[in-house]
Every structure is written in C-alpha cells, then in structure tokens.
Motif scaffolding. Structure first.
Motif, mmCIF file in Angstrom:
data_model
loop_
_atom_site.group_PDB
_atom_site.id
_atom_site.type_symbol
_atom_site.label_atom_id
_atom_site.label_comp_id
_atom_site.label_asym_id
_atom_site.label_seq_id
_atom_site.Cartn_x
_atom_site.Cartn_y
_atom_site.Cartn_z
ATOM 1 N N LEU B 17 0.830 -1.206 0.000
ATOM 2 C CA LEU B 17 0.000 0.000 0.000
ATOM 3 C C LEU B 17 0.865 1.258 0.000
ATOM 4 N N LEU B 18 1.888 1.242 0.844
ATOM 5 C CA LEU B 18 2.782 2.400 0.903
ATOM 6 C C LEU B 18 3.441 2.637 -0.450
ATOM 7 N N HIS B 19 3.784 1.542 -1.089
ATOM 8 C CA HIS B 19 4.396 1.633 -2.409
ATOM 9 C C HIS B 19 3.435 2.288 -3.401
ATOM 10 N N LEU B 20 2.199 1.835 -3.355
ATOM 11 C CA LEU B 20 1.195 2.381 -4.275
ATOM 12 C C LEU B 20 0.975 3.870 -4.013
ATOM 13 N N ILE B 21 0.941 4.221 -2.730
ATOM 14 C CA ILE B 21 0.735 5.624 -2.360
ATOM 15 C C ILE B 21 1.901 6.473 -2.851
ATOM 16 N N ASP B 22 3.112 5.938 -2.668
ATOM 17 C CA ASP B 22 4.306 6.642 -3.135
ATOM 18 C C ASP B 22 4.270 6.800 -4.660
ATOM 19 N N LYS B 23 3.980 5.690 -5.303
ATOM 20 C CA LYS B 23 4.022 5.653 -6.758
ATOM 21 C C LYS B 23 3.027 6.642 -7.365
ATOM 22 N N ASN B 24 1.860 6.712 -6.747
ATOM 23 C CA ASN B 24 0.815 7.592 -7.269
ATOM 24 C C ASN B 24 0.912 9.001 -6.728
ATOM 25 N N LYS B 25 1.911 9.199 -5.838
ATOM 26 C CA LYS B 25 2.101 10.502 -5.212
ATOM 27 C C LYS B 25 0.810 11.024 -4.595
ATOM 28 N N ILE B 26 0.296 10.199 -3.726
ATOM 29 C CA ILE B 26 -0.985 10.510 -3.093
ATOM 30 C C ILE B 26 -0.748 11.062 -1.698
ATOM 31 N N ASP B 27 -1.636 11.912 -1.231
ATOM 32 C CA ASP B 27 -1.623 12.369 0.155
ATOM 33 C C ASP B 27 -2.114 11.203 1.009
ATOM 34 N N ILE B 28 -1.294 10.819 1.949
ATOM 35 C CA ILE B 28 -1.634 9.649 2.769
ATOM 36 C C ILE B 28 -2.921 9.891 3.562
ATOM 37 N N TYR B 29 -3.215 11.176 3.830
ATOM 38 C CA TYR B 29 -4.433 11.497 4.587
ATOM 39 C C TYR B 29 -5.665 11.531 3.690
ATOM 40 N N ASP B 30 -5.464 11.478 2.408
ATOM 41 C CA ASP B 30 -6.605 11.571 1.506
ATOM 42 C C ASP B 30 -6.442 10.556 0.377
ATOM 43 N N ILE B 31 -6.452 9.309 0.768
ATOM 44 C CA ILE B 31 -6.210 8.250 -0.204
ATOM 45 C C ILE B 31 -7.429 8.087 -1.128
ATOM 46 N N PRO B 32 -7.215 8.176 -2.437
ATOM 47 C CA PRO B 32 -8.331 7.891 -3.353
ATOM 48 C C PRO B 32 -8.591 6.389 -3.334
ATOM 49 N N ILE B 33 -9.500 6.005 -2.453
ATOM 50 C CA ILE B 33 -9.702 4.589 -2.166
ATOM 51 C C ILE B 33 -10.032 3.760 -3.395
ATOM 52 N N VAL B 34 -10.903 4.286 -4.252
ATOM 53 C CA VAL B 34 -11.322 3.504 -5.415
ATOM 54 C C VAL B 34 -10.116 3.167 -6.294
ATOM 55 N N GLU B 35 -9.345 4.182 -6.568
ATOM 56 C CA GLU B 35 -8.191 3.994 -7.444
ATOM 57 C C GLU B 35 -7.176 3.033 -6.825
ATOM 58 N N ILE B 36 -6.860 3.279 -5.545
ATOM 59 C CA ILE B 36 -5.869 2.442 -4.864
ATOM 60 C C ILE B 36 -6.349 1.003 -4.754
ATOM 61 N N THR B 37 -7.614 0.844 -4.431
ATOM 62 C CA THR B 37 -8.152 -0.511 -4.300
ATOM 63 C C THR B 37 -8.024 -1.257 -5.629
ATOM 64 N N ASN B 38 -8.335 -0.573 -6.701
ATOM 65 C CA ASN B 38 -8.213 -1.218 -8.006
ATOM 66 C C ASN B 38 -6.775 -1.660 -8.277
ATOM 67 N N GLN B 39 -5.854 -0.759 -7.997
ATOM 68 C CA GLN B 39 -4.448 -1.098 -8.233
ATOM 69 C C GLN B 39 -4.004 -2.249 -7.327
ATOM 70 N N TYR B 40 -4.467 -2.189 -6.093
ATOM 71 C CA TYR B 40 -4.118 -3.232 -5.121
ATOM 72 C C TYR B 40 -4.608 -4.592 -5.607
ATOM 73 N N MET B 41 -5.885 -4.614 -6.081
ATOM 74 C CA MET B 41 -6.463 -5.876 -6.537
ATOM 75 C C MET B 41 -5.695 -6.428 -7.734
ATOM 76 N N GLU B 42 -5.199 -5.528 -8.541
ATOM 77 C CA GLU B 42 -4.416 -5.938 -9.705
ATOM 78 C C GLU B 42 -3.175 -6.735 -9.252
ATOM 79 N N TYR B 43 -2.534 -6.227 -8.240
ATOM 80 C CA TYR B 43 -1.365 -6.910 -7.694
ATOM 81 C C TYR B 43 -1.757 -8.281 -7.139
ATOM 82 N N ILE B 44 -2.837 -8.269 -6.411
ATOM 83 C CA ILE B 44 -3.299 -9.517 -5.806
ATOM 84 C C ILE B 44 -3.524 -10.584 -6.873
ATOM 85 N N ARG B 45 -4.163 -10.182 -7.939
ATOM 86 C CA ARG B 45 -4.453 -11.147 -8.997
ATOM 87 C C ARG B 45 -3.162 -11.709 -9.576
ATOM 88 N N ALA B 46 -2.176 -10.889 -9.678
ATOM 89 C CA ALA B 46 -0.890 -11.330 -10.236
ATOM 90 C C ALA B 46 -0.159 -12.252 -9.265
#
Lengths: 194, 248, 194
Positions: B17-46
């Motif tokens: 998750l931290l990696h994804l947040i870093d990569k997307n240059k996201i504010d940790i206090y305002d995580i775009p949940i939908v986007e991050i969740t999608n990316q996270y699930m992509e990793y999981i599937r792989a």
C-alpha cells in the motif's frame, strides 16, 4: 571525591577491571570492587571515557550500555585491526529483520501479536531470528489470556548499534510524524501541480 | 505490466500500500480509495501463485479496502461530537505507524554500520586471579560449634550405628526364622480392631514382640486399609495415626 | 621516526591491537598491521611499556614475551579483580559435615572407608569438603592393601577449640569403645555362622 592521587589509582583499577572482564561490567560491581559508591564510580568512568576519547595514543575507549560499562576499540582503529584480528561473525540483518527490530526497540516490551499488527504480516520468523542473533529476548509475560511473551532488546543490541541506552535511540516524536504528513502533502501538491 | 517480478519486494500488504501511495504521489491522509483498491487488486491477482499464508494477509487488506470503499459511497457517519468520520482514518493511522517504523529501521541500519567498527575482547583473567581461593573464614564456618556439641554428635553417630545391630539376637549367634505370615497377622489385626474399634497405630505396634512382627503388622494394616476394613487418618505430618475399624 | 602526531596515532593502533587480541601478538604481526617496520614498531612498543608503567591511571601494562607482546593487568589490581571476578562463597558446616568431622576427631587417624562404615554412606564429598575447609588433613597412610589415606584433624581445628592436644578431646569412655568392639566381633561371628 578524594584527592587526585587516589582518583588516579582508582581509575587504574577500573581500567584493569574492564580490561580483564572483556564483557560489560555493571556499575554496581565496579563500585563494589573499588570500594566506592556508585555515584563516584560513575563520575570516574565518565572522566575516563572523556580522557580515552581525547587521547590520540589511546586505541581503546569505554562504552556505556544502560548501567554497564565495556571496553572496546576505537572505531578508527578498525581498518588496522581487521588486518590482525578475526572479525567476529556478524549476521546480516535484512530489511525485514531491521523493521521488526525497530518495532521491538521502540515499543518494548511488546508481544509478537502487536508486532504483527503493526507490520500487517506474520512475524514469527523475524522475531525468532532476532532472538537467535541475541538482539531481542524474552523479557516477561503479558498479564493477559494466554500470557503471551513480551519481547525487548538485549545489551548486544545496544552494543551492536552503538546505542548507550534505550533513551538514546533516535526518537520518533510528534514532529517526525508531522514531517511525514507534510511530506505526503507536498507530494500530493506536486501531483496537482504536474 | 510485469508486476509479478516486483511482487517479491513487498513484505506485506502495508508495504504494498505504501508503495502504491508513493508511486501515485498521493496524500496519505486523503487516499483515493477507489483507485488504490483497483491497483491493489491488480497486484493480488498477479500473486495467485503465492503460498496461501502470504496470500491471506494480502487478501485481508483487500477486504479492508473494499469495506472502506463501500463506506465512502454511503452517507458519512457522524460521531458523538458531530464530526464526520472518515472511514479511511484507521488505515491511515496504521500506514503512518508502519511508515515510521520503516524509517526507524533505516536509522538503525546506519547505526549498525557504526557499531560494527568497534571490536571487543574476551575475558582474560590473570592466573593469580583465576587460581585464587577465598580463605575459609573459620569464625563463620564454625559458628557456635563447641567441643561438647561435637562430642554429642559423635555419640549420636555411634549410637545410630549400634542401632543397626540387633543386640539381643546377634548374641544368639544364629538367626532363627520366625514364621509370621501376612494372613495370620491380618486375622490378628482384625480381632484387635473389633475389640478396640478405634486405636492408634503406635498402640498396635507396641503389642508387637519383634521387628518382623512390626513389619508384618504394618503390611497387614496397609492391606486392610486397601480392602476397606480399616480407615486411617493422620491429622498432621508425624502426628498420631488413627485407625478405625469399618466392620460394623 | 616520523612526526609526533603520527607516532601517537600508531601507538593508539598498537593499543587497540593488543587489546582485541588479548593473547600475545608477534612483533611481526603488529608491524604488518600498522604498516611500519619491526624496528620502529618495537621502539614504539617499548615507549608504550614505559608510559603505561609510569602512569598511575593505567591499570594495564604490556609485557614482552620472546618476540611477542601482550597486554595484561598490573599486579596491584589483582585484589580488586578478585572482588569482581569471584563470587564470595558461603562456608557452612552441614549436618553431614559435622557428623563426619566428629568421626575424624574422635577416631583419628581414620580412613575414608572406616568413616563410611560408621556413617553407612559414601563420604568422599564430606571428607573432601573438610579438607578444603582445613579442618581435616591427611596424616599418613595405613599399612594395608592400597595404602589408604589416614585422616586426622588439623592444628587449626585444635587451636579453634582451644584444645592443646588430641588427648584433651572429651572422650567417649573406654567402656563404650570396648562395647562397640565386642559388638563388632559378635557381628563378625554371626556372619561366619550363617
């Protein structure tokens, strides 16, 4: 403290003690051996530490580990020493181990479960390895169901990381947390700017 | 995307998750949940070929993310103070904490390099110190021992040795085997118990003529206790042993 | 030799080498480690030895052995070192020791076997302890197979109890001794009869 002469001799005795024992020696033991109170002994030890560090002809110094003292070589002698001395076998600490170790160091006493909650992953292997490397040890049991083991860092940890006492650990403080937050914001801002 | 190669790097879901947040240059206090969740699930599937233990930890986080995603879609919950609760708050807290320890781990890594440059030595006790034997402090050792005490001890020892010899029978020069059988003794004890109802073990032993009789009596009592004919009580250690007949 | 500054640092390195090695280190090795020739190294070592010996604040000194050098504690520190390295012991006369001591006192000179016969149990440990405590000592050998050691009480023992000589020990009366003897004979007889 008594007269100069006296102190000099006592410091000589302390040097002999630390040299002979090799391992760390508790302040209490040193004080008992030189027949002086702990406060005076501590003062003398600190005086010696300063003296050793300032003196170029000295290749050894004294480190303080919680309430114990140990003699060791100065860091700059290292290159010369590895030419003659066998280097003690050091274990390479992977990032996983370092991460786990930092949690134990800052949150001790801490249970395996708490560590796992912070890391978000099972940590048996990491904790066991740290125990094996004598950097972490069981320090008690938590007064909770199942009486889980509480872990803390060892003296070897202090020695290995050049930390005198746990208080000396690089602190995690509120500022730092805010810094992280600020960093994150900056990054977010940057993203918007792009 | 060539993700699978990089997967090994992550120690756990928080790390990912931290990696994804870093990569997307996201504010940790305002995580775009939908986007991050999608990316996270992509990793999981792989990750499908990963072992189940590792997988389950990542899946747990996936569930948490989906849960937060749902809550974000619903009207915001309000806490007691009337403030809107951010469903992401707990996760943010956890991520921050984790990030901090990761940072401290790097600090430790630097210090380790420093600590490694100091060498120690093993103990070298001079021979004189090693061989030193503390002199015996006679005052402490002897305490209040007096000669007459020592004499009393000696006589005690000799008496004990004497007790080991049956003085009467050793004078016979020959040992006659006395025949006392257990059944005989049990009959005797039973009669004794019937006439006395309750009596002490010592009392019973006093009636015995020889050591052999004492021993067989003891065995008889044990046997009869086992079969429930006698009941035995002893209030305290070394106290009187009371025997009660259980035969009505 | 080079400039002062240089030498000071080199002596510091030598100190570090001798310290870590603990054992004796060959001159050749030291010279190699500090990257100087043996002659210069030797000079420095001797300079250090003088310096250490003259300095009261030093509890350690350097000794030369053949062509090797070793760091060791100064002799005046021994007493102090003993206090750190050795746990004070507690001396107590247990019942077993008292019993054994009384047998030695009244039946001396006596062999271990005789003591064991009287006590009915192995008595090596008890006898050894009493010897260690210097209450009992070897006073000779019995003229019998195996030449067993005869034990008796020490002078220190007599002094402690203010006894001038063994005759002064409160005796068990002769009758008693004869009685024991008679008994023993009876027993022996009994064994033969069976």
């Amino acid at each position: 403290m008594g007269n100069e002469m006296e102190i000099e001799k006592l410091e000589g005795l302390i040097e002999a003690i630390l040299f002979t024992m090799g391992d760390s020696v508790e302040l209490e033991k040193i004080a008992l051996a030189i027949a002086h109170d702990e406060e005076t002994t501590k003062k003398m030890l600190h005086h010696m530490m300063d003296r050793y560090n300032a003196d170029e002809t000295r290749g050894i110094s004294i480190i303080e580990l919680e309430n114990s003292y140990q003699m060791c070589t100065k860091k700059d002698a290292y290159e010369c020493l590895i030419r003659v001395a066998k280097q003690p076998r050091r274990f390479v600490l992977t990032d996983v181990l370092l991460e786990t170790l930092s949690i134990v160091a800052y949150k001790q006493p801490v249970t395996k479960l708490e560590i796992e909650k912070i890391r978000g992953v099972k940590s048996d292997h990491a904790v066991n390895k740290l125990v094996e490397y004598e950097l972490v040890e069981e320090v008690g049991r938590m007064d909770a169901p199942g009486r889980p083991i509480l872990f803390g860092t060892t003296e070897e940890f202090l020695r290995r990381f050049g930390v005198q006492s746990l208080e000396e650990l690089p602190s995690i403080n509120q500022e730092q947390i805010e810094e992280f937050a600020a960093e994150a914001e900056d990054e977010a801002q940057m993203k918007l700017d792009i | 995307m060539g993700i699978s190669v990089k997967l090994q790097v992550f120690e756990g879901p928080l790390d990912l998750l931290l990696h994804l947040i870093d990569k997307n240059k996201i504010d940790i206090y305002d995580i775009p949940i939908v986007e991050i969740t999608n990316q996270y699930m992509e990793y999981i599937r792989a990750m499908e070929k990963e072992d189940l233990n590792v997988m389950s930890e990542f899946l747990l986080m996936a569930a948490t993310l989906l849960d937060i995603k749902c809550k974000m879609l619903l009207p915001k919950e309000v806490n007691e103070e009337g403030e809107e609760e951010d469903p992401r708050a707990e996760l943010v807290e956890q991520l921050l904490q984790y990030k901090m320890y990761k940072y401290m781990a790097y600090e430790l890594k630097d210090r380790q390099l420093d600590g490694e440059r100091m060498l120690f030595k093993s103990a070298t006790l001079p021979k004189e110190v090693l061989e030193y034997c503390e002199p015996v402090d006679m005052d402490v050792l002897l305490g209040d021992l007096t000669l007459s005490k020592l004499n009393a001890i000696f006589e005690d020892v000799m008496r004990r040795q004497e007790d080991k010899v049956d003085r009467v029978r050793s004078k016979f020069g020959r040992i006659e085997k006395e025949e006392v059988t257990l059944p005989e003794k049990m009959d005797y004890v039973e009669q004794y118990a019937e006439s006395h109802k309750q009596f002490s073990f010592r009392q019973l032993l006093q009636e015995q003529k020889s050591k052999l009789h004492v021993i067989v009596t003891f065995l008889a009592v044990l046997e009869m206790m086992k079969t429930g004919i006698l009941q035995i009580e002893q209030e305290d250690t070394f106290g009187e042993i009371l025997i009660t007949s259980m035969v009505a």
